[in-house]
Scaffold this motif. Structure first.
Motif: not given
Length: 366
Positions: A195, A214, A218, A226, A251
């Motif tokens: 993402l 996200a 996940h 992300l 992330i």
């Protein structure tokens, strides 16, 4: 000797995508272009007939803004442009004063409805926002008598801005690529979903919703990651988001307090599988087209959007995006929709997303 064009902004960096990539690169072969603005975080390119004139600081505080205005005034008298393109209402009084003393065509390039932004994007308290919004609108109204032409970044501004009358052209924020674009349509990998959230990081733009989505995805698919790449000027909101991503190694957080170089964002798009545009309902944005819609469509990047008739009219004919309710998402169903959707079938023609450089050059010849 080529005619001189000066493009000036207060807070946008000198290599801002609209000023430099769309405007300057379209006209530099035929004009000498000077760009005044905030300093850039990236090394500035060397381009024939393009001159970058950054302030020595990022003008956020009042004293710095006054210094920036003084700097802009000095640049005007040094350069003596034939055409002056102003992109900030703060600069209008100085620009109008100069145009009264020199033969100079003055363009007001309206990138935002500042009046609505100040009132509805939550950056200011109730009393301050009304005073600031009124002051900005007053400046725009008073200075309108000297504006040769308005360039509007959104079609809705023609109805929203009372001072433009019929004296305007639409100069939309479509994508102006610097390099050849990848031509393949992505094939979704069920074991990996990268993402991406790009651009302005703010509460009004729903960055927290993108992060929350996200994390939920996940939890049911460890292949979800992300990347957040952009800028955030709201320190409190930034701290809130940094707390949200604590303990989330999937992330990738690339967020700065100053504008991020646009090409860095574009370089990240080919590596992504799905973009996220998670704006909250807001009067200041509901009739505006996010620039990233054009960018994602140029790269054939599928993306998620909230329900918005304006955006859906552009994306739906090409299956470019899925409409979701970011407040109430069934994550398993969303993963199924992502896998099932034949994105970019059919592919959009260039005219949908491409900035027309020849059409822009024709505006200057009028």
């Amino acid at each position: 000797m080529p005619r001189k064009v000066l493009i000036a902004s207060l807070l946008k960096p000198v290599d801002d995508v609209r000023s430099f990539e769309r405007f300057a690169l379209s006209i530099a072969p035929d004009y000498e272009v000077f760009i005044v603005g905030a300093p850039s975080l990236a090394p500035l390119p060397e381009v024939v007939n393009v001159h970058f004139l950054p302030y020595v600081f990022f003008p956020r505080r009042l004293r710095q803004r006054v210094q920036a205005l003084t700097n802009f005034h000095k640049r005007l008298w040094q350069i003596k442009p034939d055409l002056l393109i102003v992109q900030s209402p703060d600069l209008l009084p100085v620009a109008v004063g100069y145009s009264l003393l020199h033969r100079c065509r003055l363009i007001y390039d309206v990138q935002e409805n500042y009046f609505l932004n100040i009132l509805h994007q939550g950056y200011y308290g109730s009393l301050k926002k009304y005073a600031l919004a009124a002051a900005v609108r007053m400046v725009e109204m008073i200075c309108s008598f000297r504006i040769s032409r308005y360039w509007l970044a959104e079609k809705s501004y023609a109805d929203e801005l009372p001072f433009v009358n019929n004296n305007y052209d639409f100069v939309l924020n479509k994508y102006a690529p610097l390099y050849p674009l990848p031509q393949t349509v992505r094939l979704m990998n069920p074991n990996r979903l990268r993402l991406i959230y790009t651009g302005t990081v703010s509460r009004a733009y729903g960055t927290h919703l993108a992060i929350d989505l996200a994390k939920k995805l996940h939890n049911i698919n460890s292949g979800v990651s992300l990347l957040v790449i952009g800028s955030c000027t709201d320190k409190n909101y930034l701290q809130e988001l940094e707390r949200m991503i604590t303990g989330c190694p999937f992330i990738d957080w690339q967020v700065s307090s100053q504008p991020v170089n646009h090409q860095r964002i574009m370089d990240a798009l080919p590596q992504a599988d799905l973009g996220i545009i998670s704006y909250l309902p807001n009067r200041s944005t509901e009739r505006c087209m996010p620039t990233k819609i054009y960018e994602y469509m140029a790269f054939r990047l599928p993306f998620l959007i909230p329900s918005n008739p304006l955006w859906e009219a552009v994306t739906q004919p090409y299956n470019a995006a899925l409409v979701v309710d970011f407040q109430y998402i069934d994550t398993e169903e969303l993963l199924h929709r992502i896998q099932r959707t034949p994105f970019y079938s059919p592919e959009p023609p260039d005219a949908v997303w491409l900035f027309d450089r020849q059409q822009f050059k024709a505006l200057l010849a009028r």
